[in-house]
Enzyme design. Structure first.
Site, mmCIF file in Angstrom:
data_model
loop_
_atom_site.group_PDB
_atom_site.id
_atom_site.type_symbol
_atom_site.label_atom_id
_atom_site.label_comp_id
_atom_site.label_asym_id
_atom_site.label_seq_id
_atom_site.Cartn_x
_atom_site.Cartn_y
_atom_site.Cartn_z
ATOM 1 N N GLU A 6 45.786 -21.258 -88.289
ATOM 2 C CA GLU A 6 46.842 -22.259 -88.340
ATOM 3 C C GLU A 6 46.400 -23.478 -87.511
ATOM 4 O OE1 GLU A 6 50.663 -20.591 -88.270
ATOM 5 O OE2 GLU A 6 51.670 -22.519 -88.455
ATOM 6 N N GLU B 72 54.380 -17.359 -78.212
ATOM 7 C CA GLU B 72 55.163 -17.928 -79.303
ATOM 8 C C GLU B 72 56.562 -17.315 -79.357
ATOM 9 O OE1 GLU B 72 53.424 -17.117 -83.136
ATOM 10 O OE2 GLU B 72 54.591 -18.703 -84.081
HETATM 11 C C1 BGC Z 1 54.147 -22.416 -86.164
HETATM 12 C C2 BGC Z 1 55.181 -23.113 -85.365
HETATM 13 C C3 BGC Z 1 55.972 -23.989 -86.219
HETATM 14 C C4 BGC Z 1 56.610 -23.124 -87.232
HETATM 15 C C5 BGC Z 1 57.528 -23.862 -88.136
HETATM 16 C C6 BGC Z 1 54.769 -21.639 -87.254
HETATM 17 O O1 BGC Z 1 53.854 -21.050 -88.066
HETATM 18 O O2 BGC Z 1 53.317 -21.636 -85.394
HETATM 19 O O3 BGC Z 1 55.141 -23.129 -84.083
HETATM 20 O O4 BGC Z 1 56.803 -24.861 -85.584
HETATM 21 O O5 BGC Z 1 55.667 -22.409 -87.992
HETATM 22 O O6 BGC Z 1 58.271 -22.996 -88.742
#
Ligand code: BGC
Length: 935
Positions: A509, A779
């Site tokens: 990502e 996260e």
């Molecule tokens: C990310 C985030 C992001 C989110 C949005 C994720 O995959 O890691 O931090 O803001 O998607 O839904």
């Protein structure tokens, strides 16, 4: 008391140490006011566009800032004079000036725009400044500083885009390409510059030496609209006679794997190089060596390089001497000229990405599954440098992971498709030192396979890489867990500020998620100087904004989706935040069209009733959810979140309009804000301040964004506090509610609840991960669950800065270093600590545009002591919680008669002091400082 250790550059470090020695060790009041005559101020730390002596800028009217050193209290600049020349010698003689402001009566010492003649490409300007103090005494001239312009016109680029002519399978990672050319210089060289960029990532060598210390050039931008070039001073790399230049280009963000699901080639499917070397001989003659059809290309040892997947390097394929003049480039092929626009080229603006520090592993573990794993003790971002010896052809494999599982085994499921694997094949001729070039990993643990012999701790070094932002913040308390939390926040920032602000640095990502950046920006600006980092990124945000005003989910936009509330609002919130922190009005000017377009987009989407429904949004992302019967989790309606953010961004936009003197817009958006608020209250709020859905996030947004009428605020805040108390002091908020949660509590009379949340160490809370040994911010609140199993591997990063936004509350409320929005950039400083819980001391400081601001407080034996430092050319309002006016001493004398104190008064349970710059030590007896001074 310890000196602040919060500065980035060496210069700043020296400055601060000097100030510390002068100001902290000697009681403030021994300094008499400066006598008339020579001023005791000294302008120093001259910066152009936020940088010291930048090379290659393209701002037409660069901003000049300086810092003032002063020993005396109440030191102010009352006038300045700037002189600019285009040759170094002429400046000190005061001759040949291209701009001389003369004496300008002004206290402005930051962001003074150059207003001399139009600047030419590659022009170097030298400048100096002197200032006048509050007694109209003038200082000496500062040391001389300079800036140098980049290539301002497309026609300045004589170079051609070159690429290789070989067939490639664009579906796969490609070997890095090497490009080279020899050239001869016929005389002694006065100066030499390289201007370079690439499609993909590049590294330059000149005469066998790597040029400069930047990595991940040309950085990541909205490549189709804005591609950065870099400028290198290579005067010391070139020689009279035969020279050679070599450039390696890897796939990088441009054409490597990016944006999950196996996507690659998002910007293009071939790599290319654009480079020109300008040489100025001693006699003034110039020569340009540029990328064109005379160059050659080959592949070498880097067989594969990829942001997500790692690097594969076969040292047997190295071509020793390839960037030197005596190399025989037999077997090298010709290049082809490719068409690629040059009108998208822009000078680099953000801080360069560099190797910032090194970490040694602390332990080598053999896991139950039999892996040999190095533990670096810190979840970090960068890569491994290895020292290795062994037989030729041996391949060593390094795999990288953030965590071990509950059995102690190496865990990579949360990396999803990112391989994060480095393979190195040995040459076999003695000591070999290798560090990958065009990839970075997010890891604490490294599993080693195939090592010849037994690997030991000194074989691997962790190289930490991020944008080289000067460190500006320092925060330390008497509580070790809070200190670890602060450490984790800072490491979350280090790990995710690699040219763009990313969500995470490890899985497939690593994207510039706007929502994450929005919630963390203010905290980031405490810890490090992020002005140019965000200024650059915001330009990409505007470049990638849709014509209809919609702002993408991620910037640079590689997902092609946008328009989500709280995410897209980054386009309004971050410029406003940067304006507050750095006082840089230009940031608002530049972004204003983008800010306005986003608010207008929301206005259209919401329609006449001003309630924004329907569009996709992430809502209060990752808020507390549960399968408990009887509790539905803390889901806050998406139309609620969207409408609240609509009001908030419209409000910030109207404030920006006021700052920029756009009176019509200001009035129009003020009206819009009122309409949204009215609609919001009608739709979501009851007469007794019940806010729809009854979540902590709902109350927080309604209060933080000032959406409720005054009459309901107190009640709503009480409901919020009661909800937290009812959950045994636990939060239930996600990305959207968390950043403002403690602010809302402390602002509306529930400081104690805010502290209880901060100190909570069971799930969900900030200290739960700390107790589980986290070294970065996770996260999810339960990345590792209480039973030691992991959250869903599909989305479980252990290095995600968003929840680190609590850092903002720690600096602004616990330490009490606050901005006065009427005098942004800390021109007027607010110091208003609010002690709580059983903290016995807090030491915090920041490096503002004006210099060091410090707030150190301690509570011992019934006395409160607050030491503050206010930089020259600013003033401060200091609020002493729980103080009684008659009892307050400053450096041992009654506060009312202390020098530098302009006024002091009792305001309910606190004493409020107005002061000029300087170092002050306030002491008073109190038992009440802890809860004192609710708003
Ligand atoms: C990310 C985030 C992001 C989110 C949005 C994720 O995959 O890691 O931090 O803001 O998607 O839904």
């Amino acid at each position: 008391m310890t000196p602040t250790s919060s500065c980035g550059t060496t210069l700043i470090r020296v400055l601060v140490l000097t100030v510390f020695l002068i100001v902290i060790l000697i009681p403030g009041h021994v300094f008499a006011q400066a006598s008339r005559g020579q001023s005791r101020l000294a302008p120093t730390y001259l910066r152009t566009e936020y940088a010291v002596n930048p090379l290659g800028i393209d701002a037409a009217r660069p901003h000049l800032s300086w810092l003032i050193l002063a020993e005396s209290r109440g030191a102010m600049q009352t006038a300045y004079q700037i002189q600019v020349a285009s040759a170094p010698g002429t400046l000190s003689a005061g001759e040949g000036l291209i701009w001389d402001t003369g004496k300008v009566l002004s206290d402005r010492s930051v962001h003074v725009a150059f207003e001399g003649p139009e600047l030419a490409s590659r022009q170097r300007c030298y400048w100096r400044v002197r200032v006048w103090d509050e007694h109209d005494n003038e200082t000496d001239w500062s040391e001389q500083a300079f800036w140098e312009m980049g290539l301002l016109a497309t026609t300045d680029w004589r170079a051609e885009w070159i690429s290789s002519d070989t067939e490639e399978n664009a579906e796969l990672s490609q070997p890095a390409r090497m490009y080279r050319r020899e050239f001869k210089l016929d005389g002694p060289v006065r100066s030499a510059r390289i201007y370079a960029t690439s499609l993909g990532l590049y590294e330059i060598e000149l005469n066998g030496e790597v040029v400069g210390d930047q990595v991940f050039t040309p950085g990541w931008t909205s490549y189709n609209h804005r591609l950065q070039y870099q400028v290198f001073d290579v005067t010391n790399y070139v020689i009279r006679g035969e020279n050679a230049i070599g450039v390696t280009v890897g796939d990088g963000w441009y054409r490597g794997f990016l944006a999950f699901r196996g996507n690659r080639n998002l910007y293009g499917d071939y790599g290319a190089l654009l480079l020109q070397l300008h040489v100025t001989y001693e006699d003034g003659q110039e020569e340009v060596v540029a990328s064109d059809e005379s160059w050659n290309t080959a592949t070498g040892p880097i067989l594969m390089s990829d942001i997500y997947n790692g690097e594969t390097y076969d040292a047997r394929r190295e071509q020793p001497g390839w960037s030197s003049a005596d190399f025989h480039a037999t077997d090298w092929l010709g290049v082809r000229i490719v068409e690629h626009p040059k009108d998208i080229l822009v000078a680099s603006e953000g801080p360069p990405v560099r190797r910032i520090e090194e970490i040694k592993p602390v332990e080598i573990i053999t896991t139950p599954d039999g892996d040999t794993v190095f533990d670096f003790g810190q979840n970090m971002v960068g890569r491994i440098r290895m020292n290795i010896r062994g037989p030729a052809g041996t391949t060593v494999t390094l795999r990288h992971a953030e965590v071990l599982d509950k059995y102690g085994n190496f865990y990579t499921d949360n990396l999803r498709a990112a391989k994060q694997t480095v393979k190195y094949t040995l040459r076999g001729d003695g000591l070999e030192v290798y560090e990958p070039r065009f990839t970075f990993q997010g890891f604490r643990f490294v599993a080693v396979d195939g090592w010849p012999g037994d690997p030991s701790l000194d074989h691997l070094t962790g190289v930490v890489i991020h944008s080289d932002m000067p460190k500006t913040g320092f925060f330390e308390t008497s509580d070790p867990l809070l200190n670890q939390l602060q450490h984790n926040i800072v490491w979350g920032q280090k790990g995710n500020f690699l040219d763009v602000p990313t969500d995470c640095p490890q899985r497939d990502e690593r994207l510039g998620w706007t929502g994450d950046a929005q919630v963390f920006a203010r905290t980031a600006a405490f810890n490090m100087d992020v002005a140019s980092f965000f200024s650059k990124w915001l330009k990409d945000l505007a470049a990638d904004q849709d014509e209809n005003g919609s702002i993408p989910w991620v910037v640079p936009d590689v997902l092609g989706r946008g328009g989500a509330a709280a995410w897209a609002d980054a386009g309004v919130i971050i410029p406003w935040t940067m304006y507050l922190v750095y006082g840089d009005r230009r940031m608002l000017e530049t972004q204003y069209p983008s800010m306005k377009a986003w608010v207008e987009y929301m206005r259209r989407q919401a329609g006449e009733d001003r309630i924004w429904t329907e569009d996709f949004t992430f809502g209060d992302w990752l808020a507390y959810s549960t399968n408990e019967p009887g509790y539905p989790g803390a889901t806050t309606g998406k139309d609620f979140v969207s409408t609240a953010y609509f009001a908030h961004s419209a409000d910030l936009l109207q404030r920006a309009a006021v700052v920029l003197g756009k009176t019509e817009d200001a009035a129009m958006y003020a009206g819009l804000v009122e309409e949204i608020k009215a609609a919001f209250n009608l739709e979501f709020v009851t007469r007794t301040a019940r806010v729809s859905e009854n979540t902590q996030t709902a109350y927080t947004l309604a209060l933080a964004f000032d959406l409720l009428p005054d009459s309901l605020r107190r009640m709503a805040a009480d409901r919020l506090a009661a909800d937290i108390r009812g959950r045994d002091n636990h939060l239930t908020t996600g990305f959207v509610g968390t950043p403002d949660l403690c602010h809302t509590l402390s602002r509306f009379n529930h400081l104690d609840v805010a502290y209880d949340l901060l100190y909570q160490d069971t799930y969900p809370s900030w200290l739960y991960p700390v107790k589980r040994g986290a070294t970065t911010i996770w996260e999810r609140w339960d990345g590792i669950k209480p039973d030691s199993t992991f959250q869903d591997a599909g989305m479980n990063s252990f290095n995600h800065y968003a929840y680190g936004a609590i850092g903002d509350w720690m600096y602004r409320v616990v330490a009490g270093i606050e901005i006065d929005p009427e005098n942004p950039g800390y021109k007027h400083v607010l110091i208003q600590p609010r002690p709580g819980k059983d903290l016995s001391y807090v030491r915090s400081s920041i490096e503002s545009m004006y210099g060091t601001i410090a707030s150190y407080w301690e509570l011992a034996a019934g006395r409160f002591k607050l030491t503050v430092r206010i930089p020259p050319n600013t003033s401060a309002t200091v609020r002493l919680p729980g103080a009684v006016l008659e009892e307050v001493l400053e450096s041992g004398i009654s506060v009312g008669s202390a020098p530098g104190i302009r006024s002091s008064r009792q305001v309910r349970g606190a004493v409020v002091v107005e002061s000029g710059s300087g170092h002050y030590v306030f002491t008073y007896p109190t038992d009440q400082a802890r809860e004192g001074g609710a708003e």
